[in-house]
Design an enzyme around this catalytic site. Structure first.
Site, PDB file in Angstrom:
ATOM      1  N   CYS A  47       0.853  -1.192   0.000  1.00 34.96           N
ATOM      2  CA  CYS A  47       0.000   0.000   0.000  1.00 34.96           C
ATOM      3  C   CYS A  47       0.889   1.242   0.000  1.00 34.96           C
ATOM      4  O   CYS A  47       2.021   1.211   0.482  1.00 34.96           O
ATOM      5  CB  CYS A  47      -0.884  -0.045   1.253  1.00 34.96           C
ATOM      6  SG  CYS A  47      -1.775   1.459   1.610  1.00 34.96           S
ATOM      7  N   SER A  49       0.799   3.624   1.880  1.00 33.08           N
ATOM      8  CA  SER A  49       1.179   3.993   3.253  1.00 33.08           C
ATOM      9  C   SER A  49       2.469   3.270   3.676  1.00 33.08           C
ATOM     10  O   SER A  49       3.274   3.826   4.433  1.00 33.08           O
ATOM     11  CB  SER A  49       0.049   3.675   4.236  1.00 33.08           C
ATOM     12  OG  SER A  49      -1.154   4.276   3.817  1.00 33.08           O
ATOM     13  N   HIS A  52       5.213   5.368   2.372  1.00 32.77           N
ATOM     14  CA  HIS A  52       5.441   6.555   3.218  1.00 32.77           C
ATOM     15  C   HIS A  52       6.290   6.190   4.433  1.00 32.77           C
ATOM     16  O   HIS A  52       7.172   6.943   4.845  1.00 32.77           O
ATOM     17  CB  HIS A  52       4.120   7.152   3.712  1.00 32.77           C
ATOM     18  CG  HIS A  52       3.222   7.693   2.640  1.00 32.77           C
ATOM     19  ND1 HIS A  52       3.681   8.393   1.553  1.00 32.77           N
ATOM     20  CD2 HIS A  52       1.870   7.651   2.503  1.00 32.77           C
ATOM     21  CE1 HIS A  52       2.646   8.760   0.790  1.00 32.77           C
ATOM     22  NE2 HIS A  52       1.542   8.314   1.339  1.00 32.77           N
ATOM     23  N   HIS A  68       0.844  -3.858   6.033  1.00 32.79           N
ATOM     24  CA  HIS A  68      -0.353  -3.848   6.888  1.00 32.79           C
ATOM     25  C   HIS A  68      -1.579  -4.361   6.163  1.00 32.79           C
ATOM     26  O   HIS A  68      -2.631  -4.507   6.749  1.00 32.79           O
ATOM     27  CB  HIS A  68      -0.636  -2.433   7.393  1.00 32.79           C
ATOM     28  CG  HIS A  68      -0.927  -1.473   6.287  1.00 32.79           C
ATOM     29  ND1 HIS A  68       0.064  -0.828   5.592  1.00 32.79           N
ATOM     30  CD2 HIS A  68      -2.085  -1.112   5.704  1.00 32.79           C
ATOM     31  CE1 HIS A  68      -0.469  -0.083   4.640  1.00 32.79           C
ATOM     32  NE2 HIS A  68      -1.780  -0.236   4.675  1.00 32.79           N
ATOM     33  N   CYS A 175      -7.208  -3.212   3.205  1.00 30.11           N
ATOM     34  CA  CYS A 175      -6.948  -1.764   3.255  1.00 30.11           C
ATOM     35  C   CYS A 175      -7.332  -1.037   1.972  1.00 30.11           C
ATOM     36  O   CYS A 175      -8.281  -0.275   1.936  1.00 30.11           O
ATOM     37  CB  CYS A 175      -5.480  -1.485   3.600  1.00 30.11           C
ATOM     38  SG  CYS A 175      -5.091   0.282   3.613  1.00 30.11           S
TER      39      CYS A 175
HETATM   40  P1  NAD Z   1      -0.102   4.273  -5.071  1.00 30.94           P
HETATM   41  O1  NAD Z   1       1.324   4.580  -5.034  1.00 30.94           O
HETATM   42  O2  NAD Z   1      -0.575   2.965  -5.603  1.00 30.94           O
HETATM   43  O3  NAD Z   1      -0.863   5.408  -5.919  1.00 30.94           O
HETATM   44  C1  NAD Z   1      -0.474   6.750  -5.954  1.00 30.94           C
HETATM   45  C2  NAD Z   1      -0.693   7.261  -7.382  1.00 30.94           C
HETATM   46  O4  NAD Z   1      -0.468   8.675  -7.403  1.00 30.94           O
HETATM   47  C3  NAD Z   1       0.270   6.659  -8.410  1.00 30.94           C
HETATM   48  O5  NAD Z   1      -0.464   6.153  -9.504  1.00 30.94           O
HETATM   49  C4  NAD Z   1       1.168   7.827  -8.800  1.00 30.94           C
HETATM   50  O6  NAD Z   1       1.608   7.756 -10.142  1.00 30.94           O
HETATM   51  C5  NAD Z   1       0.254   9.010  -8.582  1.00 30.94           C
HETATM   52  N1  NAD Z   1       0.938  10.284  -8.335  1.00 30.94           N
HETATM   53  C6  NAD Z   1       2.054  10.507  -7.604  1.00 30.94           C
HETATM   54  N2  NAD Z   1       2.340  11.822  -7.588  1.00 30.94           N
HETATM   55  C7  NAD Z   1       1.393  12.444  -8.324  1.00 30.94           C
HETATM   56  C8  NAD Z   1       1.131  13.805  -8.669  1.00 30.94           C
HETATM   57  N3  NAD Z   1       1.935  14.801  -8.254  1.00 30.94           N
HETATM   58  N4  NAD Z   1       0.049  14.080  -9.427  1.00 30.94           N
HETATM   59  C9  NAD Z   1      -0.757  13.087  -9.883  1.00 30.94           C
HETATM   60  N5  NAD Z   1      -0.567  11.773  -9.577  1.00 30.94           N
HETATM   61  C10 NAD Z   1       0.486  11.459  -8.802  1.00 30.94           C
HETATM   62  O7  NAD Z   1      -0.624   4.462  -3.573  1.00 30.94           O
HETATM   63  P2  NAD Z   1      -2.007   3.968  -2.934  1.00 30.94           P
HETATM   64  O8  NAD Z   1      -1.798   2.671  -2.246  1.00 30.94           O
HETATM   65  O9  NAD Z   1      -3.076   4.099  -3.939  1.00 30.94           O
HETATM   66  O10 NAD Z   1      -2.173   5.066  -1.776  1.00 30.94           O
HETATM   67  C11 NAD Z   1      -2.486   6.399  -2.128  1.00 30.94           C
HETATM   68  C12 NAD Z   1      -2.521   7.267  -0.885  1.00 30.94           C
HETATM   69  O11 NAD Z   1      -3.585   6.847  -0.023  1.00 30.94           O
HETATM   70  C13 NAD Z   1      -1.249   7.217  -0.040  1.00 30.94           C
HETATM   71  O12 NAD Z   1      -0.993   8.512   0.479  1.00 30.94           O
HETATM   72  C14 NAD Z   1      -1.643   6.292   1.095  1.00 30.94           C
HETATM   73  O13 NAD Z   1      -0.885   6.530   2.257  1.00 30.94           O
HETATM   74  C15 NAD Z   1      -3.072   6.674   1.292  1.00 30.94           C
HETATM   75  N6  NAD Z   1      -3.908   5.688   1.974  1.00 30.94           N
HETATM   76  C16 NAD Z   1      -4.856   6.172   2.794  1.00 30.94           C
HETATM   77  C17 NAD Z   1      -5.714   5.310   3.420  1.00 30.94           C
HETATM   78  C18 NAD Z   1      -6.844   5.853   4.244  1.00 30.94           C
HETATM   79  O14 NAD Z   1      -7.464   5.109   4.983  1.00 30.94           O
HETATM   80  N7  NAD Z   1      -7.176   7.125   4.108  1.00 30.94           N
HETATM   81  C19 NAD Z   1      -5.588   3.926   3.231  1.00 30.94           C
HETATM   82  C20 NAD Z   1      -4.611   3.470   2.352  1.00 30.94           C
HETATM   83  C21 NAD Z   1      -3.786   4.360   1.725  1.00 30.94           C
HETATM   84 ZN    ZN Z   2      -3.043   0.715   3.558  1.00 30.77          ZN
END
Ligand code: NAD
Ligand code: ZN
Length: 368
Positions: A47, A49, A52, A68, A175
C-alpha cells in the site's frame, strides 16, 4: 509442529532504517498475549502507506517489519480472545475497532482510539513488541506488520472472514479496496449522474473510480502523472484522463473548464499537499465535496483560500472508507465472493515472499 505457546522463528522483512532496502531475516515471533492473536500470513499487498513509512514521510520507529494489508490464518489466540480461533481465515486491520472508545461508539466515527497510524508507536497496546531479531527488539508497523510469515496483532485489529475467500485476492480488502471504494460509496455517497475527479490512479484511486462508477457517476476524470495507469483506469470507468505534467495550465483550471462549474465530488489519493489543494479547487463552489484519502507527510500543513470556504463546499478526510472495520470488512469479502464487486482488476502481479524486493521495485516503477 505444535507452535502453541512457543516463540516461532520465521522469515520477515525488516526495514532497519528509513530509505534502506528491506532485508529478509530470521525473526522470533512471540506467542500472543491476552487480547492478541498470532497469524500465519498468507498474502500481503503493498500500500502507498507502506511506502510513506519506508521513505520516512511518516514518522515511525525503526527497525520495523512493514506491511499492513494482509490476509492470514489464525495460528493461536491469547487469553480472552473469542471472536476468532486457530484455523480461521482473517484480514488484519490498520484501523482497529475496539467498540469501546468515543470514535467506535459514535455512529459516524471509525478512527478507533486504539489505532497506531497517527502517531505510530510501533508497539502493541501493552507498550511492548512481539518481534525480535538477533536479540534486538523490532517494531510493528501500524500494529499489523504483514511482510512476515507470522505476525501478532490485537484481536481488535483482525477480523474473521468467509472460509471460501481466496487469500491471494482478498488481502486487498484489508486496506486499499475499502479505502477507495468506501470513500466514494460510503463517505461521499456519490450520486447518480454526478461528475467526479480522482487524483491518483494507484490502488486506492482505482478503487475510488470503481466506487464512483458503481454509484452511477456520469463523468469520472482521472488525474495521474504516470500515463501507464490510464488504460486500466479507463477500463474501470474513468471517462477522461489528465496528466498534470502535460497540461498548459494548472489541473484544477482544466477540470473547471471541462465541467463548466466544477465537479460534484473530488478525491485525493496520492498524499501530497499540492494535489489536495488542486482537488479542493476542482470542486463546485457551492455544493462540491472534496475527500482526502491520501496520507500527507507527518509535518505537512494544508493552506486553503479562507474566504472561499464560505461558499458552501465541503472538505472531508476519510480513513478506510469510513467503515467501522470489524463490522463492515467481512461483508465486503462476502460481496466479492457473491460477485457483487470485483477486486480482481486491482491485482497486477503476484510474487512469492522471497521476491518481495522485485514486488517493491514493481511498485516503485509505477507498473503495479
Ligand atoms: P499508489 O502509489 O498505488 O498510488 C499513488 C498514485 O499517485 C500513483 O499512480 C502515482 O503515479 C500518482 N501520483 C504521484 N504523484 C502524483 C502527482 N503529483 N500528481 C498526480 N498523480 C500522482 O498508492 P495507494 O496505495 O493508492 O495510496 C495512495 C494514498 O492513499 C497514499 O498517500 C496512502 O498513504 C493513502 N492511503 C490512505 C488510506 C486511508 O485510509 N485514508 C488507506 C490506504 C492508503
Ligand atoms: Zn493501507
Amino acid at each position: 509442529m505444535n507452535t502453541l505457546g512457543k516463540t516461532i522463528t520465521c522469515r520477515a522483512a525488516i526495514a532497519w532504517a528509513k530509505n534502506s532496502p528491506l532485508s529478509i531475516e530470521e525473526v522470533q515471533v512471540e506467542p500472543p498475549k491476552s487480547g492478541e492473536v498470532r497469524i500465519k500470513m498468507i498474502s500481503s499487498g503493498i500500500c502507498g502507506s507502506d511506502d510513506h513509512v519506508l521513505k520516512g514521510e511518516l514518522v515511525v520507529n525503526f527497525p520495523l517489519i512493514p506491511g499492513h494489508e494482509g490476509a492470514g490464518i489464525v495460528e493461536s489466540v491469547g487469553d480472552g480472545v473469542c471472536s476468532m480461533k486457530p484455523g480461521d481465515k482473517v484480514l488484519i486491520l490498520i484501523i482497529p475497532q475496539c467498540r469501546e472508545c468515543d470514535a467506535c461508539l459514535h455512529p459516524k466515527g471509525n478512527f478507533c482510539y486504539k489505532q497506531d497510524v497517527l502517531p505510530c508507536s510501533g508497539v502493541m497496546l501493552d507498550g511492548t513488541s512481539r518481534f525480535s531479531c538477533r536479540g534486538q527488539k523490532i517494531y510493528h508497523s501500524f500494529r499489523t506488520s504483514s511482510f512476515t510469515e507470522y505476525t501478532v496483532v490485537p484481536e481488535i485489529a483482525a477480523v474473521k472472514i468467509d472460509d471460501a475467500a481466496p487469500m491471494d485476492k482478498v488481502c486487498l480488502i484489508s486496506c486499499g479496496f475499502p479505502t477507495g471504494y468506501g470513500a466514494a460509496v460510503n463517505s461521499a455517497k456519490v450520486t447518480p449522474g454526478s461528475t467526479c475527479v480522482v487524483f491518483g490512479l494507484g490502488g486506492v484511486g482505482s478503487a475510488i473510480v470503481m466506487g464512483c462508477k458503481a454509484s452511477g457517476a456520469s463523468r469520472i476524470i482521472g488525474v495521474d502523472i504516470n500515463e501507464e495507469k490510464f488504460p486500466r483506469a479507463r477500463a474501470l470507468g474513468v471517462t477522461d484522463c489528465l496528466n498534470p505534467n502535460k497540461l498548459e495550465k494548472p489541473v484544477q483550471e482544466v477540470v473547471m473548464e471541462m465541467t463548466g462549474v466544477g465537479v460534484d465530488f473530488a478525491f485525493e489519493a496520492i498524499g501530497l499537499v499540492d494535489t489536495m489543494v488542486a482537488a479542493w479547487n476542482s470542486c463546485n463552489n457551492s455544493y462540491g465535496v472534496c475527500l482526502i484519502a491520501g496520507l500527507a507527510p507527518s509535518d505537512a500543513q494544508l493552506s486553503l483560500e479562507a474566504p472561499k470556504i464560505l461558499s458552501g463546499k465541503t472538505l472531508k478526510g476519510v480513513c478506510l472508507g469510513d467503515y467501522k472495520t470489524r463490522d463492515c470488512i467481512p461483508q465486503i469479502v462476502t460481496d466479492y465472493l457473491q460477485n457483487k464487486i470485483n477486486i480482481d482488476p486491482l491485482v497486477t502481479y503476484q510474487l512469492p515472499f522471497n521476491q518481495l524486493h522485485e514486488a517493491l521495485e514493481l511498485f516503485h516503477s509505477g507498473k503495479a
